[in-house]
Design a protein around this motif. Structure first.
Motif, PDB file in Angstrom:
ATOM      1  N   ARG A 122       0.766  -1.185   0.066  1.00 19.84           N
ATOM      2  CA  ARG A 122      -0.063   0.144  -0.115  1.00 19.84           C
ATOM      3  C   ARG A 122       0.683   1.218  -0.013  1.00 19.84           C
ATOM      4  O   ARG A 122       0.342   2.316  -0.416  1.00 19.84           O
ATOM      5  CB  ARG A 122      -0.890  -0.003   1.150  1.00 19.84           C
ATOM      6  CG  ARG A 122      -1.965  -1.153   0.944  1.00 19.84           C
ATOM      7  CD  ARG A 122      -3.171  -0.796   0.417  1.00 19.84           C
ATOM      8  NE  ARG A 122      -3.890   0.532   0.658  1.00 19.84           N
ATOM      9  CZ  ARG A 122      -4.582   1.476   0.026  1.00 19.84           C
ATOM     10  NH1 ARG A 122      -4.700   1.254  -1.302  1.00 19.84           N
ATOM     11  NH2 ARG A 122      -5.167   2.365   0.524  1.00 19.84           N
ATOM     12  N   VAL A 123       2.111   1.037   0.521  1.00 14.80           N
ATOM     13  CA  VAL A 123       3.166   2.306   0.393  1.00 14.80           C
ATOM     14  C   VAL A 123       4.243   1.915  -0.334  1.00 14.80           C
ATOM     15  O   VAL A 123       4.906   0.905  -0.043  1.00 14.80           O
ATOM     16  CB  VAL A 123       3.415   2.504   1.974  1.00 14.80           C
ATOM     17  CG1 VAL A 123       4.323   3.784   2.261  1.00 14.80           C
ATOM     18  CG2 VAL A 123       2.011   3.090   2.681  1.00 14.80           C
ATOM     19  N   ASN A 165       5.900   8.013   7.109  1.00 12.52           N
ATOM     20  CA  ASN A 165       5.082   6.479   7.144  1.00 12.52           C
ATOM     21  C   ASN A 165       5.104   6.282   8.500  1.00 12.52           C
ATOM     22  O   ASN A 165       6.058   6.211   9.226  1.00 12.52           O
ATOM     23  CB  ASN A 165       5.940   5.682   6.150  1.00 12.52           C
ATOM     24  CG  ASN A 165       5.931   6.038   4.818  1.00 12.52           C
ATOM     25  OD1 ASN A 165       5.325   7.138   4.302  1.00 12.52           O
ATOM     26  ND2 ASN A 165       6.771   5.271   3.995  1.00 12.52           N
ATOM     27  N   PHE A 177      -0.296   4.845   7.744  1.00 10.86           N
ATOM     28  CA  PHE A 177      -0.235   6.230   6.767  1.00 10.86           C
ATOM     29  C   PHE A 177       0.994   6.058   6.048  1.00 10.86           C
ATOM     30  O   PHE A 177       1.872   6.085   6.719  1.00 10.86           O
ATOM     31  CB  PHE A 177      -0.537   7.452   7.775  1.00 10.86           C
ATOM     32  CG  PHE A 177      -0.322   8.665   7.026  1.00 10.86           C
ATOM     33  CD1 PHE A 177      -1.370   8.847   6.238  1.00 10.86           C
ATOM     34  CD2 PHE A 177       0.657   9.292   7.252  1.00 10.86           C
ATOM     35  CE1 PHE A 177      -1.330  10.227   5.538  1.00 10.86           C
ATOM     36  CE2 PHE A 177       0.828  10.520   6.649  1.00 10.86           C
ATOM     37  CZ  PHE A 177      -0.271  11.042   5.640  1.00 10.86           C
ATOM     38  N   ARG A 224       3.347   7.486   2.323  1.00 12.83           N
ATOM     39  CA  ARG A 224       3.481   8.199   1.071  1.00 12.83           C
ATOM     40  C   ARG A 224       3.660   7.029  -0.052  1.00 12.83           C
ATOM     41  O   ARG A 224       4.095   6.098  -0.140  1.00 12.83           O
ATOM     42  CB  ARG A 224       4.930   8.871   0.910  1.00 12.83           C
ATOM     43  CG  ARG A 224       5.119   9.876  -0.032  1.00 12.83           C
ATOM     44  CD  ARG A 224       6.602  10.308  -0.098  1.00 12.83           C
ATOM     45  NE  ARG A 224       6.627  11.333   1.247  1.00 12.83           N
ATOM     46  CZ  ARG A 224       6.480  12.697   1.117  1.00 12.83           C
ATOM     47  NH1 ARG A 224       5.954  13.155  -0.038  1.00 12.83           N
ATOM     48  NH2 ARG A 224       6.587  13.347   2.072  1.00 12.83           N
ATOM     49  N   VAL A 225       2.856   7.486  -1.161  1.00 15.22           N
ATOM     50  CA  VAL A 225       2.689   6.883  -2.304  1.00 15.22           C
ATOM     51  C   VAL A 225       3.447   7.465  -3.619  1.00 15.22           C
ATOM     52  O   VAL A 225       3.723   6.859  -4.618  1.00 15.22           O
ATOM     53  CB  VAL A 225       1.541   6.168  -2.771  1.00 15.22           C
ATOM     54  CG1 VAL A 225       1.164   5.158  -1.738  1.00 15.22           C
ATOM     55  CG2 VAL A 225       0.416   7.449  -3.118  1.00 15.22           C
ATOM     56  N   LYS A 275       1.111  12.363  -2.617  1.00 15.82           N
ATOM     57  CA  LYS A 275      -0.080  11.435  -2.370  1.00 15.82           C
ATOM     58  C   LYS A 275       0.243  10.599  -1.318  1.00 15.82           C
ATOM     59  O   LYS A 275       1.406  10.096  -1.390  1.00 15.82           O
ATOM     60  CB  LYS A 275      -0.158  10.838  -3.726  1.00 15.82           C
ATOM     61  CG  LYS A 275      -1.099  11.773  -4.625  1.00 15.82           C
ATOM     62  CD  LYS A 275      -1.482  10.797  -5.824  1.00 15.82           C
ATOM     63  CE  LYS A 275      -1.933  11.804  -6.689  1.00 15.82           C
ATOM     64  NZ  LYS A 275      -2.498  11.153  -8.027  1.00 15.82           N
ATOM     65  N   PHE A 276      -0.652  10.323  -0.352  1.00 16.42           N
ATOM     66  CA  PHE A 276      -0.612   9.473   0.697  1.00 16.42           C
ATOM     67  C   PHE A 276      -1.849   8.497   0.902  1.00 16.42           C
ATOM     68  O   PHE A 276      -2.791   8.677   0.284  1.00 16.42           O
ATOM     69  CB  PHE A 276      -0.633  10.267   1.906  1.00 16.42           C
ATOM     70  CG  PHE A 276       0.844  11.027   2.250  1.00 16.42           C
ATOM     71  CD1 PHE A 276       1.752  10.879   3.018  1.00 16.42           C
ATOM     72  CD2 PHE A 276       0.742  12.310   1.476  1.00 16.42           C
ATOM     73  CE1 PHE A 276       3.028  11.416   2.795  1.00 16.42           C
ATOM     74  CE2 PHE A 276       1.898  13.158   1.661  1.00 16.42           C
ATOM     75  CZ  PHE A 276       2.973  12.534   2.309  1.00 16.42           C
ATOM     76  N   HIS A 277      -1.350   7.223   1.204  1.00 16.60           N
ATOM     77  CA  HIS A 277      -2.562   6.323   1.469  1.00 16.60           C
ATOM     78  C   HIS A 277      -2.794   6.205   3.273  1.00 16.60           C
ATOM     79  O   HIS A 277      -2.063   6.410   3.912  1.00 16.60           O
ATOM     80  CB  HIS A 277      -2.045   4.835   1.166  1.00 16.60           C
ATOM     81  CG  HIS A 277      -2.597   4.643  -0.251  1.00 16.60           C
ATOM     82  ND1 HIS A 277      -2.101   3.565  -0.823  1.00 16.60           N
ATOM     83  CD2 HIS A 277      -2.864   5.323  -1.112  1.00 16.60           C
ATOM     84  CE1 HIS A 277      -2.259   3.480  -2.061  1.00 16.60           C
ATOM     85  NE2 HIS A 277      -2.655   4.635  -2.347  1.00 16.60           N
ATOM     86  N   ASP A 335      -4.989   3.977   5.737  1.00 17.61           N
ATOM     87  CA  ASP A 335      -5.819   2.771   5.886  1.00 17.61           C
ATOM     88  C   ASP A 335      -6.258   2.497   7.489  1.00 17.61           C
ATOM     89  O   ASP A 335      -5.225   2.991   8.320  1.00 17.61           O
ATOM     90  CB  ASP A 335      -5.195   1.577   5.482  1.00 17.61           C
ATOM     91  CG  ASP A 335      -4.800   1.416   4.186  1.00 17.61           C
ATOM     92  OD1 ASP A 335      -5.439   2.020   3.138  1.00 17.61           O
ATOM     93  OD2 ASP A 335      -3.680   1.104   3.665  1.00 17.61           O
TER      94      ASP A 335
END
Length: 90
Positions: free
Chosen positions: A37-38, A45, A59, A61-62, A66-68, A70
């Motif tokens: 996911r990252v 992170n 949490f 960074r992608v 942008k960040f994810h 979950d």
């Protein structure tokens, strides 16, 4: 983290003790397993785990901007977003 319903105070409220998951050292770097996911290493992170070791919030960074994020119980969307905002200098 203290969670209760919107009902009047009762004895069913729960106290959740969470901690930051510690990264492991691998190939000269500290790492966390985000299950794909990252994708970008960052000091922002992080993962929070409960007493059983289950990840309840992650949490990371992608890309540059942008960040994810979950999350699952005991977090609501607003509470999870609030926790994620603590990673930024705003």
């Amino acid at each position: 983290l203290f969670c209760s319903s919107n009902d009047p105070p009762n004895d069913n409220a729960e106290l959740h003790v969470l901690k930051t998951k510690k990264p492991f050292f691998d190939a000269g770097q500290y790492r966390l397993n985000f299950a794909g996911r990252v994708t970008v290493p960052s000091v922002k992170n992080f993962q929070l785990e409960n007493a059983k070791g289950d990840i309840v919030l992650q949490f990371g960074r992608v890309s540059d901007h942008k960040f994810h994020l979950d999350f699952k119980h005991p977090f609501s969307a607003a509470l999870a977003f609030s926790v994620a905002l603590t990673q930024f200098d705003i």
